[in-house]
Design an enzyme around this catalytic site. Structure first.
Site, short mmCIF file in Angstrom:
data_model
loop_
_atom_site.label_atom_id
_atom_site.label_comp_id
_atom_site.label_asym_id
_atom_site.label_seq_id
_atom_site.Cartn_x
_atom_site.Cartn_y
_atom_site.Cartn_z
N GLY A 191 0.84 -1.11 0.19
CA GLY A 191 0.04 0.06 0.55
C GLY A 191 0.53 1.18 0.36
O GLY A 191 2.18 1.31 0.47
N THR A 230 -2.31 -3.62 7.31
CA THR A 230 -2.40 -2.84 5.87
C THR A 230 -3.03 -1.33 5.50
O THR A 230 -2.55 -0.44 5.74
CB THR A 230 -2.08 -3.32 4.76
OG1 THR A 230 -1.03 -4.73 4.87
CG2 THR A 230 -1.52 -2.78 3.68
N GLU A 234 -2.02 2.56 6.41
CA GLU A 234 -1.85 3.90 5.66
C GLU A 234 -2.96 4.79 5.95
O GLU A 234 -3.06 5.73 6.07
CB GLU A 234 -2.24 2.61 4.20
CG GLU A 234 -1.66 1.80 3.54
CD GLU A 234 -0.10 2.52 3.35
OE1 GLU A 234 0.01 3.13 3.46
OE2 GLU A 234 1.24 1.47 3.29
N TRP A 245 9.90 4.50 13.51
CA TRP A 245 11.80 4.07 13.59
C TRP A 245 12.08 5.56 12.60
O TRP A 245 13.48 5.56 12.83
CB TRP A 245 11.86 3.20 12.47
CG TRP A 245 12.09 2.53 11.34
CD1 TRP A 245 12.95 3.12 10.47
CD2 TRP A 245 10.99 2.59 10.72
NE1 TRP A 245 12.50 3.19 8.99
CE2 TRP A 245 11.03 2.55 9.12
CE3 TRP A 245 9.93 1.71 11.37
CZ2 TRP A 245 9.85 2.34 7.86
CZ3 TRP A 245 8.86 1.17 9.75
CH2 TRP A 245 8.71 1.41 8.71
N ASP A 256 9.76 9.87 14.88
CA ASP A 256 8.59 9.64 14.04
C ASP A 256 7.78 10.75 14.41
O ASP A 256 6.58 11.38 14.64
CB ASP A 256 7.21 9.03 14.26
CG ASP A 256 7.37 8.65 15.94
OD1 ASP A 256 8.36 9.04 16.33
OD2 ASP A 256 6.81 7.48 16.28
N GLN A 264 13.58 3.79 17.30
CA GLN A 264 14.20 2.31 17.29
C GLN A 264 14.91 2.60 16.15
O GLN A 264 14.65 3.48 15.09
CB GLN A 264 12.75 1.45 17.26
CG GLN A 264 11.85 1.81 15.96
CD GLN A 264 10.55 0.21 16.54
OE1 GLN A 264 10.02 0.92 17.09
NE2 GLN A 264 10.50 0.00 14.30
N ALA A 265 15.40 1.21 16.29
CA ALA A 265 16.82 1.53 14.59
C ALA A 265 16.16 1.56 13.28
O ALA A 265 16.09 1.78 12.38
CB ALA A 265 18.20 0.37 14.65
N ASP A 295 0.35 -8.09 9.85
CA ASP A 295 -1.19 -8.33 10.53
C ASP A 295 -0.91 -9.14 12.11
O ASP A 295 -1.41 -8.23 13.07
CB ASP A 295 -2.28 -8.55 10.15
CG ASP A 295 -1.81 -8.14 8.73
OD1 ASP A 295 -0.98 -7.93 8.63
OD2 ASP A 295 -3.36 -8.01 7.60
#
Length: 529
Positions: A191, A230, A234, A245, A256, A264-265, A295
């Protein structure tokens, strides 16, 4: 029968699915949103700057509106663009995706119980309801589902699926509808989405999801992406969220811009065991919808992510809240009640004990005569209340709940309902609401207030109690206990005592409320003694 032919045919199918699964399963972006954004920026320079400004505007809105609890309804149009019968997904598959969105954006999905203990208190409820539109842009009735046959075998990130002239289907006005296109996306992409960048209608604005990862009911769903997450991911982009991340290529330098998600990496794939520690965190939040996990292993937004989306919806995407598109509700049930809003607590409560108040709505066809309500502050014990009355279909009622207790500081209040009319709830997605509030006590904890109704009738009120009960003792000046009783503070905090047989003198009150002792004294004058 030709056994050799059957074996060859079955072997061909297996090879196809293995090849397709490897395409989907390789560690490449399952989401094409950031790649799409890079392409869009080249065609429309300044888009990324606009997106940043939009996010800042949403953050400011949240600061100015710290208590937003009413359910927001978003009308959806689903454009099914298909080349094969398999791609022409059923109405049921589409409706199953709407159900998933309603569950995930109201934190009603059953798998939140799997969240690690350190992240469970951070689970956020965005308070959003999605529905298939009932009215099209021309004012005609619609199912909210548009089907378009195409000669395209698959689509890429070039927006072709969004234009009739390019083999897709034109968007409906993005100021009134959330557009979702379902098609065959070229693997491994599942997506991609347009991030919010302005308030004007945009013919490319919306969400695109491959038919193999849309909804949770479908014959051709990929087994790793068959729970509708998903689209949840989206739509998160559509409401302003970015990847958890920070899309920094593993450097731990990106963000973020959400305070309660850990650094986080990089993206997580599959179902990683917790804790998977990177960037000196306590474990990646791989179960977050904005990661890349399978999921079945993603099941939460955080509180700050929910707030960010609420901010976007009330600023950049505000026009959709006044859309006249209406709703094709995918459910019409005999017994269904909704927690409509949380009235108390508000942003701030000036006592460590208070009576929560919620508004319920009868969404079912039958009159609502019974509803079981449960509520909780943070991780404390769950409290319950049973509504009994006669609430007609479509009507609302404000319900005052028994006293709740907590300490000073920030807290999470969650309320949910079950058993409408003592029947199994037929629709779970509208049963729960959560809010954040702060306790700032102005009354000292466990304060006694003494008053007299009459010379021999004494009222004792425990103000700002710190626990659901008090062990109350009244002691005379000789140190003798003349009255002692454990009293519940759930339904009342004022108690009346008859002192007609007690002598004039100074008396002391001692109360143990939870772990706290409090004391006071009063002078009692008995006119007859």
């Amino acid at each position: 029968m030709n056994i050799k032919f059957i074996r060859s045919f079955v072997g061909g199918i297996i090879i196809f699915f293995v090849f397709y699964s490897r395409l989907l399963g390789q560690q490449a972006d399952r989401c094409g949103t950031m790649e799409y954004l890079d392409q869009y920026e080249k065609l429309h320079p300044g888009t990324k700057i606009s997106i940043k400004q939009v996010q800042e505007q949403a953050a400011q809105w949240i600061l100015d509106h710290t208590s937003t609890r009413n359910i927001a309804t978003i009308p959806v149009v689903v454009h099914v663009v298909y080349n094969t019968a398999a791609e022409n997904i059923s109405d049921d598959q589409i409706r199953s995706q709407i159900d998933v969105l309603n569950e995930d954006y109201q934190a009603m999905n059953f798998d939140t119980v799997k969240a690690p203990p350190i992240y469970k208190p951070l689970i956020g409820n965005a308070g959003m309801e999605f529905c298939l539109a009932a009215v099209d842009p021309f004012g005609n009735a619609t199912t909210g589902i548009i089907r378009t046959s195409t000669t395209h075998i698959s689509f890429d990130l070039d927006d072709s699926v969004k234009f009739t002239k390019k083999g897709g289907d034109d968007a409906w006005p993005s100021t009134k509808y959330m557009n979702i296109w379902v098609c065959n996306l070229t693997p491994p992409k599942l997506g991609f989405t347009t991030l919010p960048s302005g308030t004007k209608a945009n013919p490319t604005d919306g969400v695109v999801v491959t038919y193999r990862a849309f909804g949770r009911e479908g014959k051709y769903l990929d087994p790793r992406y068959n729970l509708g997450r998903t689209c949840t991911h989206e739509v998160g982009h559509w409401l302003g969220l970015t990847h958890i991340w920070g899309d920094d290529g593993g450097s731990c330098d990106g963000s973020d811009n959400i305070d309660d998600t850990p650094n986080q990496a990089d993206a997580n794939y599959g179902c990683v065991a917790f804790p998977h520690i990177t960037c000196d965190n306590n474990g990646d939040m791989s179960m977050n919808y904005m990661d890349y996990s399978d999921d079945r292993c993603m099941y939460m937004f955080t509180i700050d992510q929910a707030n960010e989306m609420i901010g976007i919806l009330n600023t950049t995407r505000k026009s959709i809240l006044s859309s006249t598109a209406g709703c094709n509700t995918t459910y019409t049930y005999s017994n269904d009640a909704r927690i409509n809003s949380i009235i108390v607590p508000g942003d701030t409560v000036k006592a460590q004990s208070f009576n929560p108040m919620v508004q319920i709505m009868n969404k079912g066809q039958n009159d609502l005569t019974f509803l079981h309500i449960e509520y909780q502050i943070d991780g404390q014990d769950i409290q319950t209340y049973d509504f009994m009355g006669n609430l007609p279909s479509g009507y609302v009622a404000n319900i005052t709940l028994p006293l709740a207790f907590t300490g000073e500081g920030g807290h999470i209040f969650t309320v949910w309902s079950t058993d409408p009319n003592q029947q199994q709830d037929q629709y779970l997605s509208n049963d729960t609401l959560t809010t954040i509030f702060t306790i700032t006590s102005v009354v000292p904890k466990n304060t006694f207030d003494v008053s007299f109704d009459s010379p021999s009738s004494l009222n004792i009120t425990i103000q700002n109690p710190g626990a659901p009960s008090v062990l109350l003792a009244i002691i005379n000046s000789m140190g003798e206990v003349v009255y002692q009783k454990q009293l519940s503070l759930i339904s009342q905090t004022t108690f009346n005592f008859d002192f007609a047989d007690m002598a004039t003198g100074v008396y002391f009150i001692q109360g143990k409320v939870g772990y706290y002792y409090t004391r006071g004294k009063f002078l009692y004058i008995n006119p007859g003694r």
